[in-house]
Design an enzyme around this catalytic site. Sequence first.
Site, PDB file in Angstrom:
ATOM      1  N   GLY B 170       0.683  -1.058  -0.019  1.00  0.00           N
ATOM      2  CA  GLY B 170      -0.050   0.054   0.047  1.00  0.00           C
ATOM      3  C   GLY B 170       0.759   1.022  -0.003  1.00  0.00           C
ATOM      4  O   GLY B 170       1.902   1.221   0.476  1.00  0.00           O
ATOM      5  N   CYS B 171       0.181   2.459  -0.518  1.00  0.00           N
ATOM      6  CA  CYS B 171       1.165   3.470  -0.566  1.00  0.00           C
ATOM      7  C   CYS B 171       1.361   3.865   1.015  1.00  0.00           C
ATOM      8  O   CYS B 171       2.680   4.344   1.165  1.00  0.00           O
ATOM      9  CB  CYS B 171       0.170   4.668  -1.358  1.00  0.00           C
ATOM     10  SG  CYS B 171      -1.345   4.951  -0.292  1.00  0.00           S
TER      11      CYS B 171
END
Lengths: 353, 353, 353, 353
Positions: B170-171
């Site tokens: 995930g970012c």
Amino acid sequence: MATAASNHRDAQSGADSGGERSGASSRARIGIAGATGYAGQELVRILARHPAVTLTTAMASGSTSTPRAMPALARIWDQPVIPLDVDRLVRETDVVMLALPEAASAELAPTLLARGLRVVDLSGAFRLRHDAHRQRWYPATATLPDGTVYGLTEGHQKEIRHARLVSNPGCYPTAALLALEPLRRAGLLTGAIVVDAKSGVSGAGKAPSERTHFSENHGSVAAYAVFSHRHTAEIEQELSTAVTFVPHLVPLDRGILETIYATLTPGTTGQQVADAMTSAYADAPFVRLTGTQLPELKHVAHTNFCDIGWSVDEPTERIVLVAVIDNLVKGAAGSAVQNLNVMLGLDERTGLL
Amino acid sequence: MATAASNHRDAQSGADSGGERSGASSRARIGIAGATGYAGQELVRILARHPAVTLTTAMASGSTSTPRAMPALARIWDQPVIPLDVDRLVRETDVVMLALPEAASAELAPTLLARGLRVVDLSGAFRLRHDAHRQRWYPATATLPDGTVYGLTEGHQKEIRHARLVSNPGCYPTAALLALEPLRRAGLLTGAIVVDAKSGVSGAGKAPSERTHFSENHGSVAAYAVFSHRHTAEIEQELSTAVTFVPHLVPLDRGILETIYATLTPGTTGQQVADAMTSAYADAPFVRLTGTQLPELKHVAHTNFCDIGWSVDEPTERIVLVAVIDNLVKGAAGSAVQNLNVMLGLDERTGLL
Amino acid sequence: MATAASNHRDAQSGADSGGERSGASSRARIGIAGATGYAGQELVRILARHPAVTLTTAMASGSTSTPRAMPALARIWDQPVIPLDVDRLVRETDVVMLALPEAASAELAPTLLARGLRVVDLSGAFRLRHDAHRQRWYPATATLPDGTVYGLTEGHQKEIRHARLVSNPGCYPTAALLALEPLRRAGLLTGAIVVDAKSGVSGAGKAPSERTHFSENHGSVAAYAVFSHRHTAEIEQELSTAVTFVPHLVPLDRGILETIYATLTPGTTGQQVADAMTSAYADAPFVRLTGTQLPELKHVAHTNFCDIGWSVDEPTERIVLVAVIDNLVKGAAGSAVQNLNVMLGLDERTGLL
Amino acid sequence: MATAASNHRDAQSGADSGGERSGASSRARIGIAGATGYAGQELVRILARHPAVTLTTAMASGSTSTPRAMPALARIWDQPVIPLDVDRLVRETDVVMLALPEAASAELAPTLLARGLRVVDLSGAFRLRHDAHRQRWYPATATLPDGTVYGLTEGHQKEIRHARLVSNPGCYPTAALLALEPLRRAGLLTGAIVVDAKSGVSGAGKAPSERTHFSENHGSVAAYAVFSHRHTAEIEQELSTAVTFVPHLVPLDRGILETIYATLTPGTTGQQVADAMTSAYADAPFVRLTGTQLPELKHVAHTNFCDIGWSVDEPTERIVLVAVIDNLVKGAAGSAVQNLNVMLGLDERTGLL
């Protein structure tokens, strides 16, 4: 504190490339003078990754600065920006890109030419051919050196190919001329032209001032230099007609959108306009025509593209064109490299797509 | 209405390259599913210019969409985005990048694996290893396929090299883990960790909603999903410790800045922190350590870099780290291509600098 | 070139009011020193429309400036900003609002007090009670004048009512203290506190610099002054506990959002938190509690409100609070007028809703 | 969870006012239909604080909505927005402000008029007098009710005073007409007029769409509706001449800047232009003339002012005017209240400064 080797040219070509690219030893050596401004930084960014030339040195605007690192460019270009040094430019470069205030360019470019270098100048110092106009708007430039070419790449590759000094167009004229030139050449325009330009704040330069303060621009728009912007003279020179040009600052960083109002010669159809545009740019890799679907600024940010669309109202013979560029790329550093490519006999897209 | 040929790979290599790059025939063929979202568009942008793989097809998220052109990518990738078509992916690609909603990924990835393709998945569907956590946050994912690897590239190249399915991080976890992992491994951390994240609005996705409306974000900042964001579970899984994570939307488009608050084990010095960070990333081309000079978001926008800086208060054993990434590049499409490079045995920088 | 009469106080009260408001002759006369900065301008804007005091003069920060008009305030306050003039302040005002650099305040405030005026000071010069702290962070301030009161209005109306010098709180402490004070007083907090603050760029002041340049902030976020911002000392003074405070600049003009991480005493429930907050602000017109619905910055821009929400995780005894203010209103000029109202025995909302 | 009493009208008048304002019992009762959109919210904000009318009810656009609170307006207007209810409007109000989609206005306004109420309509439903034009651009409006007045307040107070239905001008026409009307009336204009308008995104309304998505506007500018925006017909109706009008969205929330290009009749001097403007607005409290110093959008944000400047090039008989307004205030809610004030015989500034 940056780590890891960064021979990124190998990386760009994939694991299997290495040093086997033929002709690497004959790569043109490029220098930048004025590497710390916004256009200069963009030049470093593009040239450091350019697959067919070697950026050998990036210098400041003055000879007394201290060398400084560029953290934003770590791993892309890890050398410091050093003080301006003409002898070193002569020793280490074949072509110099000048991203200097125009008075500095006016002084430096003739020196470099005299010592055998070729020059791409991003300032306005050498854009105006008529002495009277130049003396009014760029008084520091006494004369145009022999072999100076106005460097709007599209359509002028032949002159640029052998130019000693390419005078890169202004950001505002670039968009206006790319939109209007095909129609002018096709004889489709008549009467007054209005160019309403909206520019990001990076166009106002890196120097802090009330004009460039965040809080003065956020949530605001302002027109400036009505009837008195020197890019007007440049647009009028190239179009050979009078233009009303009003620039505005809008609250974004990069990019220019110009809305251009003109009158078509009686009987001109939308199809004729489309034909003129399409044929003018059939071989232009950086002009994208969007037709009646108007272009948007965000589509060209961080690219060398100029997107152009238009709308024609045949009954009233009016045309509105919209042209968008990134002011720091197609409006400055990108078109300078496009010109450099042409000067060196490279595909003009090299390093720019 | 776009014109001009656009064989830009030649252009990228300069006039003298042409088609002679050896091994072109053995280039890996890559497909994208979910090419119309923000991460998908960024994948097209990167892979279309990638010098060592061939983007063969870009598909939508669903099988019933109509093909559509992408004007922003004209001259870079001139093919339309076509409907999702598994058979065609099997025929035309070796590796598929999935930029889909997680439920769609959860369904599609096993199918593609079963038919012999390798997959990089950008959704969260396969990030959580523990069934209980996965069932809570990603209920559509029944099981993790064999050969699934959590794809934070830095430090995990060996597993990724041979993975069948790489689950891209995930970012938010990307920035948090890159900042904290070296300290955790060096045993320098103790006690509670707070991750305060500021994200651009592109992180909220392309779907129009009140949350993504311009006027709701301009001039505003808002926290969301306190104690309930599923990236918390991902960060905690990788760090093996509890974390308080609060994301915020800030009024910009691209990028994440995370401010991380932690406690150092007694007696830890700033020098030990610097040593741990430097040695951890000595060979990491995309992690730039700025030391006690804190990084700024703009320096990594449109790049695959993660810049990390920190400040230590030795008397109180506190450390504040700041990590920045472009959420669409290092936080999504860029790291996915970095993983792809590793999977294919390429230099991990290929196409990303 | 402004025209039309502008006796707007009549206008504010409607056609039927006119000059008949009783007691107009006894209205307090207010002066501003430092009227050209962002907080000073906001003071002019508020006081010019204030229905119960008279703004008699707006002065610059120095005595040698030339008078200048304020185009943004035409029709609201049509008088020029004149040079600083102590004698004139003594003649024409009862209370002076100082929006000056702290060294100027440190010098001027005692003079004005000695000549019988009351003062609200917006700088940090008089905020820290302990000499050691003040000498570290505000060395220009030798001593605190008698009758100095720290002016967080909420809960301190009694002291402010009779203060000679009200030291207006800093913008960051205002939000942090309003969020934390009720919990601290109720004994619900224990352990370390983290205050992560996001501020608009107007908080960095009106002076042009690289830090305040539009292009450096647009699309960016940056932390600054980690472990070294003097507002930390102010928050710690009022809370009597250690705080980790990190401010950030976010790309907007006005407003602060603070995300506050704290630990609750064992067994504390969400209901106890809500009760403490609600009872603390039952009579506070400018604190709006949003409960578990977190507040957004845009809701308080251009207002004197502080909106506060929170989220409690009972099992882990964690609380996250979010507080938002307009840094130029509740964080500066608005709270200064709120204090002025209290000093004058007016309803504290007067002129501020 | 909001607390504290909020009888803010007392607060606005200071501690000494209380309920003694004479005539409070005869205050006009105002209702709003369409209170949840951006213009509707601004109406609530203005009318809730208006010192001479009483906002009795704020209704949604439809009759089936559920009542909802407005957190941003807590303490200013604490009543919920209720479903649209004509009978209740008739019972509880004297004048209704309609901030509805034009088709809803077209239907509702005649009903309200028939039941004896007066109406200010903010939509375009009743702006065009010529049936052909109205049927093209606002086909839902069959006829103009008797007593309909086009409500550009400046210069039309007499008609508005007794109007039953005031049709509030469009945001774009407001700025264009205020800039051009004085010159047209003075006979100083000839030939084609170009109006290039830059609008904040709130002008596109509150409905989420790709057009209003943050990421589509941040860092971008786009023209739209070239030769096809219905405000063109409105400007042309009032000026009785053809106009080329192109609106653009710029990345800010509130405000419009229009750059207007026109030709002066031969021999016209800059002084004549200044005289015409100054005399036209000698008594207009909300038009501020900035002369040759061009106005900036930020100076009018959140105000009811229209600032107008210009530049004349006498040799070429060209004039460029720049006009700025806040599209939600002078371009919508503010001018609607200005009209309301005139209808009620109040000073037109009441509640608006």
